[in-house]
Structure formats: C-alpha cells, structure tokens
Design a protein around this motif. Structure first.
Motif, mmCIF file in Angstrom:
data_model
loop_
_atom_site.group_PDB
_atom_site.id
_atom_site.type_symbol
_atom_site.label_atom_id
_atom_site.label_comp_id
_atom_site.label_asym_id
_atom_site.label_seq_id
_atom_site.Cartn_x
_atom_site.Cartn_y
_atom_site.Cartn_z
ATOM 1 N N ASN A 1 40.877 38.063 31.691
ATOM 2 C CA ASN A 1 39.734 38.669 32.369
ATOM 3 C C ASN A 1 40.075 39.871 33.237
ATOM 4 O OD1 ASN A 1 37.110 37.265 31.835
ATOM 5 N ND2 ASN A 1 38.410 35.486 32.238
ATOM 6 N N CYS A 2 41.374 40.187 33.371
ATOM 7 C CA CYS A 2 41.770 41.295 34.249
ATOM 8 C C CYS A 2 41.101 42.588 33.774
ATOM 9 C CB CYS A 2 43.290 41.461 34.237
ATOM 10 S SG CYS A 2 43.843 42.841 35.266
ATOM 11 N N SER A 3 40.566 43.362 34.720
ATOM 12 C CA SER A 3 39.863 44.588 34.331
ATOM 13 C C SER A 3 40.675 45.828 34.645
ATOM 14 C CB SER A 3 38.510 44.651 35.057
ATOM 15 O OG SER A 3 38.722 44.604 36.455
ATOM 16 N N GLN B 1 45.009 42.562 41.439
ATOM 17 C CA GLN B 1 44.216 43.196 42.496
ATOM 18 C C GLN B 1 42.721 43.219 42.196
ATOM 19 O OE1 GLN B 1 45.744 44.145 45.310
ATOM 20 N NE2 GLN B 1 47.650 43.450 44.349
ATOM 21 N N CYS B 2 42.360 43.279 40.912
ATOM 22 C CA CYS B 2 40.938 43.450 40.589
ATOM 23 C C CYS B 2 40.155 42.201 40.983
ATOM 24 C CB CYS B 2 40.764 43.760 39.093
ATOM 25 S SG CYS B 2 41.054 42.338 38.011
ATOM 26 N N ARG B 3 38.850 42.341 40.972
ATOM 27 C CA ARG B 3 37.970 41.236 41.383
ATOM 28 C C ARG B 3 38.240 39.966 40.559
ATOM 29 N NH1 ARG B 3 32.872 39.708 43.439
ATOM 30 N NH2 ARG B 3 31.948 38.322 41.883
ATOM 31 N N SER B 4 38.380 40.138 39.227
ATOM 32 C CA SER B 4 38.630 38.967 38.366
ATOM 33 C C SER B 4 39.932 38.270 38.762
ATOM 34 C CB SER B 4 38.706 39.390 36.900
ATOM 35 O OG SER B 4 37.526 40.036 36.512
ATOM 36 N N CYS B 5 41.010 39.056 38.871
ATOM 37 C CA CYS B 5 42.315 38.469 39.213
ATOM 38 C C CYS B 5 42.236 37.708 40.530
ATOM 39 C CB CYS B 5 43.381 39.566 39.326
ATOM 40 S SG CYS B 5 43.997 40.116 37.724
ATOM 41 N N GLN B 6 41.602 38.314 41.535
ATOM 42 C CA GLN B 6 41.578 37.682 42.853
ATOM 43 C C GLN B 6 40.691 36.445 42.878
ATOM 44 O OE1 GLN B 6 41.493 39.913 46.329
ATOM 45 N NE2 GLN B 6 42.860 41.511 45.576
HETATM 46 ZN ZN LIG Z 1 43.276 42.256 37.396
#
Ligand SMILES: [Zn+2]
Length: 345
Positions: free
Chosen positions: A53-55, A66-71
């Motif tokens: 899902n990382c964007s 760092q992205c919203r999905s990762c966090q």
């Molecule tokens: Zn990410």
C-alpha cells in the motif's frame, strides 16, 4: 537478487520473494506464513501490507515508512488493514470474526491500493471459522490479499493451506539477533544472553529486552524447578497450589491469564532441559542458558541422559496441551508426578 528495505531481522529470502511479487505485479491472493512464536511472522506480514500500500516508495515492493499508508499500517489504524485473531494467545478464533471480515472484504478498498486481511495464529481458529474462511479463499475478491500466520502448515486444514503460498520462516541466526539488540541499545553482555535464549526468535528477544521483569520471572521459574526436583509429592502439590493461587490473584489485579503464565514458565523449563539434554549427548553443542551452566551440569550429573530427554518431551507436550486449553492446575500437577526426584544438593 533485489534487496528490499523492509528492515526485518533475518528472513531475507521471504522479503525478496514478497517484494518481487509486488514489483512483478504477481501478488497472490493468499499467503500463509509459518514458524515458531516470535520468529517474525507478524512483522513480515505487516511489512508486506505496507509494501502493498505504500504510495511513495523509491521502487515497487519497497517501503518509504513515511507516507500515510506506511504510518497508519504501522499503528494498525489503516482502514484497509483488517486484523483478525483470537482474543488471547491460546484462545479461539471464532466464526463471527470471519463473517465480520467477509463483510468488510466485500467492499472495495477504502483508501489503499489493496485490502489486506491479516489472520493471526490461524491454528487457533475452530473448525467453523476455518471452514467459513475457505469460502473466501475459494472465491477471491479482487484487490484483497489474505495473510495467515500459524505455527506450521500442519496445524491448519489442508484445504486452507493448499490455497495459500506458504512461507516457512526458520530460526534467525544468533549473531543477527545479537547485533540487532546491540543496535537498539542493549548492553553487550545482556544482548549475548538474550540472543542465545531467544533460540532464533528475534521477536522473543525484543520482548524480553523491553520488559526486564520477564528475565526476573525466568529466574524465579528456574529456581522453582530446581527446588521442586529436590522435593517429594506433598511439597510439589503445595507448590502448584501456591503458584496457581498467585497467578490467579495477579490476574485479578490486571495481570496475564494463568495459562499464559504457565506456558511462559514451561518455556523456561523446556529451555533448561533442552540444554541439559544437549550437554548429556553432545558436550560441544551450543548452550542457551549460559548463565545457568552449573545447574545444567548438576542435572546432567544427577540423571541418566534418557531420563533428561523424557522429561524434555513431557514438558514440551504439556506446553502444547496448555496452548490447546488444558486445565492449568491439573496439567502442572500431572507433570509434578512425572518429574524425577534428585537427592538434595
Ligand atoms: Zn510508504
């Protein structure tokens, strides 16, 4: 070989395989990650969910962190990540939980690229729950990835495991665990001991490193064992009564379930008997409880090797029984009858 930046301890082959599935747009519908508790099954599954899902990753299959999905996945607050597990370790995963999951999976992803269903410790699913999941595995929804974890594929119905790509995680090397502990600020001596005791399971090592009480508990458990080996039946039953009463009292104050305390104690006993058995049969084999070398030597001098091996087998069986909901007090009482008596020392 492509190297993915998942920052997992060990299991490089599994990370590369899953990363390649993403990079080659060849993601399977269901994966089963197997291995002992604490080896890294859940962490691998969570990193895979992030990579899916990382964007903002540099390369497909990698994780930006760092992205919203990762966090949000890291914090288990991602709307397209569904975690299903039994209420407690050693509990039962029930059919209602699978039905609830199926409702959610029927919807298209809320904000992510894929919905990820993480079914933890699926060996704890009862037959109804497992059969209900079969339906989902047979009729895959698009943009859904099912990730199951279990102790081994043999603990699941063959109809379930045969529909998953299986990733059997093996023990992580002692050096890798020790290095990771030191990197996280653990002292060298402590890191060396924990890495040995962890027996290939980085999750176990980190859990113990961040909860110093657990090592004290281990000391108590081992002292208890060494004491009861020198006592007769009557004292042993008194010991079990006291122990289970204490555990019950602690649970009422918000402590762990007595079953988990018992499993924890047995794990420490297994580890010590395992060292004794290794020493009895092969003096060169690597020892885990290096801080208890004298006690291990005492067991090996006092008992024939075959008896040590039988005791190890008994305690391991008992631990498995407890994981399957056996009565805690009865189970430990039975063990007390079987353990040998070592003349005072
Ligand atoms: Zn990410």
């Amino acid at each position: 070989m492509v190297l993915m930046n998942w920052e997992l301890i060990g299991h490089e082959w599994a990370v590369n395989l899953l990363g390649r599935h993403i990079a080659n747009d060849n993601v399977r519908q269901a994966y089963l990650i197997t291995g002992p508790d604490g080896v890294g099954k859940r962490t691998l599954a969570m990193r895979f969910a992030q990579a899916l899902n990382c964007s903002d990753s540099a390369k497909p299959g990698e994780i930006c962190g760092q992205c919203r999905s990762c966090q949000f996945i890291q914090r288990k607050q991602f709307p397209d990540l569904h975690i299903v597990e039994a209420e407690d370790v050693g509990g039962i995963l029930k059919i209602d939980q699978i039905r609830e999951l199926q409702h959610q999976l029927a919807l298209s992803p809320y904000e992510g690229k894929r919905r990820v269903a993480l079914l933890l410790r699926f060996h704890e699913a009862n037959a109804n729950a497992a059969n209900a999941l079969l339906k989902t595995l047979e009729e895959p929804a698009s943009k859904v990835v099912m990730l199951l974890t279990a102790q081994s594929k043999e603990t699941l119905l063959p109809t379930i495991s045969s529909r998953c790509e299986i990733l059997p995680l093996r023990d992580v090397s002692r050096d890798q665990i020790e290095e990771a502990l030191i990197e996280r600020g653990e002292g060298h001596e402590q890191a060396a001991l924990l890495a040995r005791l962890a027996a290939g399971r980085p999750g176990w090592a980190f859990h113990y490193a961040s909860n110093p009480d657990l090592l004290n508990e281990r000391t108590e458990n081992l002292e208890d064992l060494l004491n009861i080996l020198q006592t007769g039946r009557l004292e042993r039953f008194k010991f079990v009564e006291r122990l289970t009463r204490d555990w019950e009292r602690e649970r009422k104050r918000g402590g762990e379930h007595p079953r988990l305390r018992a499993i924890g104690a047995l794990e420490h006993w297994v580890s010590l008997w395992r060292d004794a058995m290794m020493l009895a049969y092969d003096a060169m084999a690597e020892q885990r409880n290096v801080d208890r070398a004298q006690d291990i030597q005492m067991l090996v001098s006092a008992l024939p090797a075959r008896q040590i091996s039988e005791n190890l087998g008994r305690i391991e069986r008992l631990k498995r029984d407890l994981q399957k909901n056996a009565n805690v007090r009865l189970a430990i009482e039975n063990l007390m009858l079987d353990l040998p008596r070592i003349p005072g020392g």
